[in-house]
Write a protein that holds these residues in place. Sequence first.
Motif, PDB file in Angstrom:
ATOM      1  N   LYS A 162     -26.379  -6.158  30.053  1.00 15.57           N
ATOM      2  CA  LYS A 162     -25.711  -6.361  31.247  1.00 15.57           C
ATOM      3  C   LYS A 162     -25.946  -5.468  32.048  1.00 15.57           C
ATOM      4  O   LYS A 162     -26.490  -4.388  31.974  1.00 15.57           O
ATOM      5  CB  LYS A 162     -24.133  -6.052  30.777  1.00 15.57           C
ATOM      6  CG  LYS A 162     -23.475  -7.041  29.839  1.00 15.57           C
ATOM      7  CD  LYS A 162     -22.305  -6.727  29.481  1.00 15.57           C
ATOM      8  CE  LYS A 162     -21.713  -7.009  27.975  1.00 15.57           C
ATOM      9  NZ  LYS A 162     -22.183  -6.168  27.044  1.00 15.57           N
ATOM     10  N   LEU A 163     -25.724  -5.738  33.660  1.00 16.84           N
ATOM     11  CA  LEU A 163     -26.157  -4.986  34.685  1.00 16.84           C
ATOM     12  C   LEU A 163     -24.848  -3.890  34.657  1.00 16.84           C
ATOM     13  O   LEU A 163     -23.662  -4.544  34.726  1.00 16.84           O
ATOM     14  CB  LEU A 163     -26.302  -5.935  35.903  1.00 16.84           C
ATOM     15  CG  LEU A 163     -27.869  -6.290  36.192  1.00 16.84           C
ATOM     16  CD1 LEU A 163     -28.095  -7.389  35.450  1.00 16.84           C
ATOM     17  CD2 LEU A 163     -27.743  -6.749  37.704  1.00 16.84           C
ATOM     18  N   GLU A 164     -25.244  -2.671  35.119  1.00 18.31           N
ATOM     19  CA  GLU A 164     -24.438  -1.835  35.445  1.00 18.31           C
ATOM     20  C   GLU A 164     -23.913  -1.974  36.899  1.00 18.31           C
ATOM     21  O   GLU A 164     -24.608  -2.484  37.812  1.00 18.31           O
ATOM     22  CB  GLU A 164     -24.670  -0.308  34.909  1.00 18.31           C
ATOM     23  CG  GLU A 164     -24.553  -0.390  33.607  1.00 18.31           C
ATOM     24  CD  GLU A 164     -25.254   1.261  33.005  1.00 18.31           C
ATOM     25  OE1 GLU A 164     -25.479   1.965  33.808  1.00 18.31           O
ATOM     26  OE2 GLU A 164     -25.024   1.440  31.907  1.00 18.31           O
ATOM     27  N   ALA A 165     -22.687  -1.215  37.412  1.00 18.82           N
ATOM     28  CA  ALA A 165     -22.560  -1.306  38.677  1.00 18.82           C
ATOM     29  C   ALA A 165     -23.692  -0.729  39.670  1.00 18.82           C
ATOM     30  O   ALA A 165     -24.086   0.347  39.427  1.00 18.82           O
ATOM     31  CB  ALA A 165     -21.149  -0.580  39.154  1.00 18.82           C
ATOM     32  N   GLY A 166     -24.045  -1.482  40.583  1.00 18.33           N
ATOM     33  CA  GLY A 166     -24.977  -1.069  41.553  1.00 18.33           C
ATOM     34  C   GLY A 166     -26.582  -1.037  41.064  1.00 18.33           C
ATOM     35  O   GLY A 166     -27.574  -0.720  41.842  1.00 18.33           O
ATOM     36  N   GLU A 167     -26.532  -1.736  39.959  1.00 14.48           N
ATOM     37  CA  GLU A 167     -27.782  -1.698  39.314  1.00 14.48           C
ATOM     38  C   GLU A 167     -28.667  -3.057  39.644  1.00 14.48           C
ATOM     39  O   GLU A 167     -28.128  -4.154  39.508  1.00 14.48           O
ATOM     40  CB  GLU A 167     -27.687  -1.509  37.772  1.00 14.48           C
ATOM     41  CG  GLU A 167     -29.057  -1.230  37.007  1.00 14.48           C
ATOM     42  CD  GLU A 167     -28.786  -1.154  35.610  1.00 14.48           C
ATOM     43  OE1 GLU A 167     -29.314  -0.163  34.734  1.00 14.48           O
ATOM     44  OE2 GLU A 167     -28.056  -1.681  34.879  1.00 14.48           O
ATOM     45  N   SER A 168     -30.047  -2.913  39.776  1.00  9.38           N
ATOM     46  CA  SER A 168     -30.584  -4.125  40.139  1.00  9.38           C
ATOM     47  C   SER A 168     -31.190  -4.809  38.597  1.00  9.38           C
ATOM     48  O   SER A 168     -31.112  -4.042  37.630  1.00  9.38           O
ATOM     49  CB  SER A 168     -31.906  -3.974  40.971  1.00  9.38           C
ATOM     50  OG  SER A 168     -32.812  -3.265  40.012  1.00  9.38           O
ATOM     51  N   PRO A 169     -31.441  -6.182  38.796  1.00 14.15           N
ATOM     52  CA  PRO A 169     -31.847  -6.624  37.332  1.00 14.15           C
ATOM     53  C   PRO A 169     -33.149  -5.983  37.032  1.00 14.15           C
ATOM     54  O   PRO A 169     -33.266  -5.644  35.449  1.00 14.15           O
ATOM     55  CB  PRO A 169     -32.124  -8.243  37.823  1.00 14.15           C
ATOM     56  CG  PRO A 169     -31.145  -8.430  39.099  1.00 14.15           C
ATOM     57  CD  PRO A 169     -31.162  -7.197  39.601  1.00 14.15           C
ATOM     58  N   GLU A 170     -34.000  -5.485  37.710  1.00 12.65           N
ATOM     59  CA  GLU A 170     -35.239  -4.897  37.378  1.00 12.65           C
ATOM     60  C   GLU A 170     -34.891  -3.585  36.636  1.00 12.65           C
ATOM     61  O   GLU A 170     -35.557  -3.265  35.504  1.00 12.65           O
ATOM     62  CB  GLU A 170     -36.178  -4.731  38.455  1.00 12.65           C
ATOM     63  CG  GLU A 170     -36.708  -5.931  38.875  1.00 12.65           C
ATOM     64  CD  GLU A 170     -35.796  -6.700  40.052  1.00 12.65           C
ATOM     65  OE1 GLU A 170     -36.339  -7.492  40.919  1.00 12.65           O
ATOM     66  OE2 GLU A 170     -34.638  -6.056  40.319  1.00 12.65           O
ATOM     67  N   ASP A 171     -34.129  -2.763  37.279  1.00 17.49           N
ATOM     68  CA  ASP A 171     -33.656  -1.494  36.633  1.00 17.49           C
ATOM     69  C   ASP A 171     -32.941  -1.903  35.648  1.00 17.49           C
ATOM     70  O   ASP A 171     -33.049  -0.874  34.562  1.00 17.49           O
ATOM     71  CB  ASP A 171     -32.690  -0.830  37.831  1.00 17.49           C
ATOM     72  CG  ASP A 171     -33.615  -0.327  39.008  1.00 17.49           C
ATOM     73  OD1 ASP A 171     -34.819  -0.053  38.614  1.00 17.49           O
ATOM     74  OD2 ASP A 171     -32.747   0.346  40.000  1.00 17.49           O
ATOM     75  N   CYS A 172     -31.892  -2.840  35.508  1.00 17.07           N
ATOM     76  CA  CYS A 172     -31.203  -3.126  34.210  1.00 17.07           C
ATOM     77  C   CYS A 172     -32.238  -3.149  33.039  1.00 17.07           C
ATOM     78  O   CYS A 172     -32.072  -2.566  31.817  1.00 17.07           O
ATOM     79  CB  CYS A 172     -30.132  -4.161  34.397  1.00 17.07           C
ATOM     80  SG  CYS A 172     -29.652  -4.968  33.061  1.00 17.07           S
ATOM     81  N   LEU A 173     -33.253  -4.040  33.227  1.00 13.21           N
ATOM     82  CA  LEU A 173     -34.179  -4.525  32.067  1.00 13.21           C
ATOM     83  C   LEU A 173     -34.877  -3.120  31.800  1.00 13.21           C
ATOM     84  O   LEU A 173     -34.995  -3.030  30.291  1.00 13.21           O
ATOM     85  CB  LEU A 173     -35.183  -5.619  32.684  1.00 13.21           C
ATOM     86  CG  LEU A 173     -34.567  -6.656  32.642  1.00 13.21           C
ATOM     87  CD1 LEU A 173     -35.479  -7.816  33.520  1.00 13.21           C
ATOM     88  CD2 LEU A 173     -33.881  -7.548  31.490  1.00 13.21           C
ATOM     89  N   ARG A 174     -35.183  -2.281  32.765  1.00 11.30           N
ATOM     90  CA  ARG A 174     -35.858  -1.108  32.148  1.00 11.30           C
ATOM     91  C   ARG A 174     -35.002  -0.341  31.417  1.00 11.30           C
ATOM     92  O   ARG A 174     -35.524   0.232  30.292  1.00 11.30           O
ATOM     93  CB  ARG A 174     -36.547  -0.252  33.485  1.00 11.30           C
ATOM     94  CG  ARG A 174     -37.821  -0.876  34.102  1.00 11.30           C
ATOM     95  CD  ARG A 174     -38.277   0.025  35.317  1.00 11.30           C
ATOM     96  NE  ARG A 174     -37.431  -0.128  36.285  1.00 11.30           N
ATOM     97  CZ  ARG A 174     -37.790  -0.839  37.311  1.00 11.30           C
ATOM     98  NH1 ARG A 174     -38.562  -1.642  37.307  1.00 11.30           N
ATOM     99  NH2 ARG A 174     -37.060  -0.819  38.513  1.00 11.30           N
ATOM    100  N   ARG A 175     -33.812   0.001  31.970  1.00 12.30           N
ATOM    101  CA  ARG A 175     -32.781   0.737  31.023  1.00 12.30           C
ATOM    102  C   ARG A 175     -32.542   0.056  29.595  1.00 12.30           C
ATOM    103  O   ARG A 175     -32.789   0.631  28.656  1.00 12.30           O
ATOM    104  CB  ARG A 175     -31.656   0.795  31.700  1.00 12.30           C
ATOM    105  CG  ARG A 175     -30.570   1.653  30.917  1.00 12.30           C
ATOM    106  CD  ARG A 175     -29.145   1.691  31.913  1.00 12.30           C
ATOM    107  NE  ARG A 175     -28.799   0.318  32.217  1.00 12.30           N
ATOM    108  CZ  ARG A 175     -28.058  -0.522  31.462  1.00 12.30           C
ATOM    109  NH1 ARG A 175     -27.961  -0.143  30.188  1.00 12.30           N
ATOM    110  NH2 ARG A 175     -27.705  -1.438  32.147  1.00 12.30           N
TER     111      ARG A 175
END
Length: 131
Positions: free
Chosen positions: A37-50
């Motif tokens: 799941k994406l966190e608030a203000g997070e891009s899909p790419e940043d979400c995937l890295r995290r």
Amino acid sequence: MLEVAAAVIENDQGLVLVARRKEGKSQAGLWEFPGGKLEAGESPEDCLRRELREEMGIDILPYERVGSNVHDYGAVTICLMAYRAKWLGGSIVLTDHDACCWAKREELTSFEWAPADIPIVEKLLASRERR
């Protein structure tokens, strides 16, 4: 609606990483492309890295959107956004999954997929056939 990102990670041999949801998790026993799941203000790419760092202990580089689809699970509706990603490093340590494997694209139909991931599988198979 929940926004969810999924990574389609292909290795040098053209195999794709797939993972099975472990017992106690929603969609337990079903296969998926890893992500979360994406966190608030997070891009899909940043979400995937995290998420891949947290759930599998690996570093990836998302680089191309495969597609997206909306799926209604009844209790929740999700928008699943899938991205091709390159494996940068790390060793897989599973936390949200009880199994994972590298599969040939033509083998993807033999897995029991989480419903939201099925259109992504179909896109991957269709794109391979057009080549």
